[in-house]
Write a protein that holds these residues in place. Sequence first.
Motif, PDB file in Angstrom:
ATOM      1  N   GLY A   1       0.817  -1.210   0.000  1.00  0.00           N
ATOM      2  CA  GLY A   1       0.000   0.000   0.000  1.00  0.00           C
ATOM      3  C   GLY A   1       0.846   1.253   0.000  1.00  0.00           C
ATOM      4  N   ARG A   2       0.571   2.152  -0.965  1.00  0.00           N
ATOM      5  CA  ARG A   2       1.345   3.382  -1.091  1.00  0.00           C
ATOM      6  C   ARG A   2       0.423   4.528  -1.491  1.00  0.00           C
ATOM      7  NH1 ARG A   2       4.504   0.768   1.203  1.00  0.00           N
ATOM      8  NH2 ARG A   2       6.625   0.156   0.621  1.00  0.00           N
ATOM      9  N   TYR A   3       0.711   5.738  -0.972  1.00  0.00           N
ATOM     10  CA  TYR A   3       0.094   6.925  -1.532  1.00  0.00           C
ATOM     11  C   TYR A   3       0.649   7.148  -2.935  1.00  0.00           C
ATOM     12  CZ  TYR A   3      -1.803   8.153   3.021  1.00  0.00           C
ATOM     13  OH  TYR A   3      -2.514   8.155   4.190  1.00  0.00           O
ATOM     14  N   THR A   4      -0.227   7.569  -3.858  1.00  0.00           N
ATOM     15  CA  THR A   4       0.214   7.686  -5.247  1.00  0.00           C
ATOM     16  C   THR A   4      -0.130   9.053  -5.829  1.00  0.00           C
ATOM     17  OG1 THR A   4      -1.836   6.605  -6.005  1.00  0.00           O
ATOM     18  CG2 THR A   4       0.096   5.192  -5.625  1.00  0.00           C
ATOM     19  N   ASP A   5      -1.222   9.152  -6.608  1.00  0.00           N
ATOM     20  CA  ASP A   5      -1.495  10.320  -7.432  1.00  0.00           C
ATOM     21  C   ASP A   5      -2.264  11.408  -6.694  1.00  0.00           C
ATOM     22  OD1 ASP A   5      -0.365   9.216  -9.831  1.00  0.00           O
ATOM     23  OD2 ASP A   5      -2.095   7.871  -9.880  1.00  0.00           O
TER      24      ASP A   5
ATOM     25  N   ASP B   1      -4.143  17.285 -12.464  1.00  0.00           N
ATOM     26  CA  ASP B   1      -3.180  16.504 -11.690  1.00  0.00           C
ATOM     27  C   ASP B   1      -2.225  17.452 -10.980  1.00  0.00           C
ATOM     28  OD1 ASP B   1      -3.680  13.672 -12.170  1.00  0.00           O
ATOM     29  OD2 ASP B   1      -3.202  14.108 -14.258  1.00  0.00           O
ATOM     30  N   TYR B   2      -1.803  17.062  -9.785  1.00  0.00           N
ATOM     31  CA  TYR B   2      -0.745  17.772  -9.067  1.00  0.00           C
ATOM     32  C   TYR B   2       0.432  16.813  -8.919  1.00  0.00           C
ATOM     33  CZ  TYR B   2      -3.418  21.962  -8.051  1.00  0.00           C
ATOM     34  OH  TYR B   2      -4.112  23.137  -8.182  1.00  0.00           O
ATOM     35  N   ASN B   3       1.189  16.676 -10.003  1.00  0.00           N
ATOM     36  CA  ASN B   3       2.248  15.667 -10.034  1.00  0.00           C
ATOM     37  C   ASN B   3       3.332  15.920  -8.991  1.00  0.00           C
ATOM     38  OD1 ASN B   3       0.972  14.372 -12.180  1.00  0.00           O
ATOM     39  ND2 ASN B   3       2.055  15.583 -13.718  1.00  0.00           N
ATOM     40  N   SER B   4       3.576  17.188  -8.657  1.00  0.00           N
ATOM     41  CA  SER B   4       4.626  17.491  -7.679  1.00  0.00           C
ATOM     42  C   SER B   4       4.257  17.046  -6.267  1.00  0.00           C
ATOM     43  CB  SER B   4       4.935  18.989  -7.684  1.00  0.00           C
ATOM     44  OG  SER B   4       3.807  19.734  -7.273  1.00  0.00           O
ATOM     45  N   LEU B   5       2.963  16.748  -6.040  1.00  0.00           N
ATOM     46  CA  LEU B   5       2.517  16.300  -4.727  1.00  0.00           C
ATOM     47  C   LEU B   5       2.200  14.808  -4.694  1.00  0.00           C
ATOM     48  CD1 LEU B   5       0.184  19.268  -3.696  1.00  0.00           C
ATOM     49  CD2 LEU B   5       2.646  19.003  -3.368  1.00  0.00           C
ATOM     50  N   ASP B   6       2.494  14.091  -5.773  1.00  0.00           N
ATOM     51  CA  ASP B   6       2.298  12.641  -5.784  1.00  0.00           C
ATOM     52  C   ASP B   6       3.091  12.000  -4.641  1.00  0.00           C
ATOM     53  OD1 ASP B   6       0.698  12.828  -7.979  1.00  0.00           O
ATOM     54  OD2 ASP B   6       2.157  12.044  -9.410  1.00  0.00           O
ATOM     55  N   SER B   7       2.519  10.909  -4.109  1.00  0.00           N
ATOM     56  CA  SER B   7       3.168  10.102  -3.074  1.00  0.00           C
ATOM     57  C   SER B   7       3.350  10.849  -1.763  1.00  0.00           C
ATOM     58  CB  SER B   7       4.526   9.563  -3.564  1.00  0.00           C
ATOM     59  OG  SER B   7       4.346   8.770  -4.725  1.00  0.00           O
ATOM     60  N   THR B   8       2.590  11.914  -1.551  1.00  0.00           N
ATOM     61  CA  THR B   8       2.548  12.560  -0.241  1.00  0.00           C
ATOM     62  C   THR B   8       1.218  12.225   0.420  1.00  0.00           C
ATOM     63  OG1 THR B   8       1.486  14.601  -1.009  1.00  0.00           O
ATOM     64  CG2 THR B   8       3.889  14.495  -1.155  1.00  0.00           C
ATOM     65  N   ALA B   9       1.121  12.460   1.715  1.00  0.00           N
ATOM     66  CA  ALA B   9      -0.137  12.260   2.423  1.00  0.00           C
ATOM     67  C   ALA B   9      -0.864  13.598   2.497  1.00  0.00           C
ATOM     68  CB  ALA B   9       0.117  11.697   3.810  1.00  0.00           C
ATOM     69  N   MET B  10      -1.423  14.043   1.376  1.00  0.00           N
ATOM     70  CA  MET B  10      -2.144  15.315   1.356  1.00  0.00           C
ATOM     71  C   MET B  10      -3.328  15.249   2.316  1.00  0.00           C
ATOM     72  SD  MET B  10      -4.174  17.240  -1.730  1.00  0.00           S
ATOM     73  CE  MET B  10      -2.821  17.200  -2.878  1.00  0.00           C
ATOM     74  N   ASP B  11      -3.491  16.304   3.142  1.00  0.00           N
ATOM     75  CA  ASP B  11      -4.523  16.207   4.169  1.00  0.00           C
ATOM     76  C   ASP B  11      -5.289  17.490   4.424  1.00  0.00           C
ATOM     77  OD1 ASP B  11      -2.503  17.645   5.460  1.00  0.00           O
ATOM     78  OD2 ASP B  11      -1.772  15.875   6.499  1.00  0.00           O
ATOM     79  N   GLY B  12      -5.019  18.572   3.723  1.00  0.00           N
ATOM     80  CA  GLY B  12      -5.762  19.789   4.003  1.00  0.00           C
ATOM     81  C   GLY B  12      -5.727  20.773   2.859  1.00  0.00           C
TER      82      GLY B  12
END
Length: 545
Positions: A251-255, A282-293
């Motif tokens: 399990g991974r954060y992705t797009d 798409d926000y490619n620069s924020l891929d694989s982060t845990a965006m939360d707000g």
Amino acid sequence: MKTLLITSCRRFTIPVIFLIGVQLVEVNPVKAQAAVCDGTTMYAIFNDSTNATVNTPSKIYPVSFSTGALGTALTTSGLITLKKKVGGTTYYGSASLGVDPVAKRFYANSQMINPMAKDFFAISTVGVGAQNVIATTPSSSTASVPTGRSSGLDDYHFVKMTVNQAGTFIYALGVIRDTTLSTPATSNPLIRMTACGTTGCANASMMLLGYLPPTPSLMANWAVYNGDIAFDNAGNLYFATVAFANVNAVGRYTDARLFEIYAADIPTVTGTGTIPMHFIADYNSLDSTAMDGIAFDMAGAMYMTTKRFNGVQGLSTTTVSSQMYKTSIAGTATLMPAFAAPPGYAIADLASCNFPLVTLAQNELDLYGRYMAGNSMLSWNVNDNTDVNYYEVQRSDDGVNFSTVGRVNPLNTGLADAVYYYNDPQSGYGQPKYYRIREVMNTGMGLYSKVITIIFNTKISVIGHPAPNPFIDHVNVDIQLKTAGSISARLTDQSGRVVYQRTLSGVEGENKITLDGMLHLSAGMYILELSVDGETSREKLVKQR
């Protein structure tokens, strides 16, 4: 969602993410300042990032829009503890943050392991008061929350929260984490409840409004897993998300992506249908982060908070850094380095009480269309023509699954502002067609227009969208009529009461009409009904003042 620990759990088909939750009873009073809704401040909530067993207080900070720097924590005495003990176990969960623009209070919600009811809290903002559980999700299907599941909403996790501009309702968007218990069509519910501050005050008002689209795959299940929601001035709901998927069986954060739910598509009554959601960028620069707000400023720029992994996701040795980004152009994000979590804490959510008239204002991609003489006649306006590689015309039969039917190369590339046209041959009979434009930039980034509907063989159709919207005293509408006839225009308020009515004469083809004399109407949401010979077209309008 607010990621701190990944482990495995019975019945879960992919790793379960345990997150910081809200305890049912707070033993210490809360003393916090009132939320400031002056257009210059947003708020971030931070949770303990290291300890799963101690009730470490969470902290709410004001955040500067201009720099991203934190102000002074709002809690001046006592604790805002956002964890929950059940038996002898302390569960992690989220502390999604909402700001009430009228009462100036804060809201948060718990996020415990399945199956378990989730709690919504009001945090007092003036003087010393209690941290009240205003509502708890039902543990079985009910008339107002008709999930059709014996466990009700227990298996869902509501990590995305916002309050509407009127301060009347809290909205929360959920996800089901156990894929053995869900189908794509019911994986992402949108719920609503009354914004209030006393114990149990929102329980009776909680309702299920519907579910996000199950297709295409970028909108289903885990593909819209983490993130946050926020309203603009017109009542459109923006949803920034980062997907969670199996990558090499892990399990991974992705797009990272941005969507929009139009105000007209947000239900106001209980329902279990699909709520249309439109892809922006798409926000490619924020891929694989845990965006939360996410939060808006009054100029329409969006601010996004994430946790950036310092190493491979999922490893016990991997740390995270709390970050904030500003986005004024859809698809691009600029780091704000002054933003940083307090020591021992991680970002949990971001919120503001700003509702901008225009969002992501530096980018314009407005699509219009109508049917005429055997063609869907499309036109679109752009203001970034100098940076575009090409435009794709995309068509759909269902408004969800789109395919490319044409490509248009940019012209006059030395000019930023441009208008483009495209005719798509159609018979003029059968089901409606849905269109959108994909703008592919020289950088490879793709932006999307709003989706428009072309209805064939209809007596009346609205071209584009009524404007201005929000309005003050008048609205301009462009209408296409199959034959000449009388146009009935009326405006109803949210209770269904007719507050404005006019009759106009229309000619065959295009009619540009102005509905004026509406300055006396109260601010709020209205439905515009345009009827010709028994056929009606409806549009949602917002009265600004």
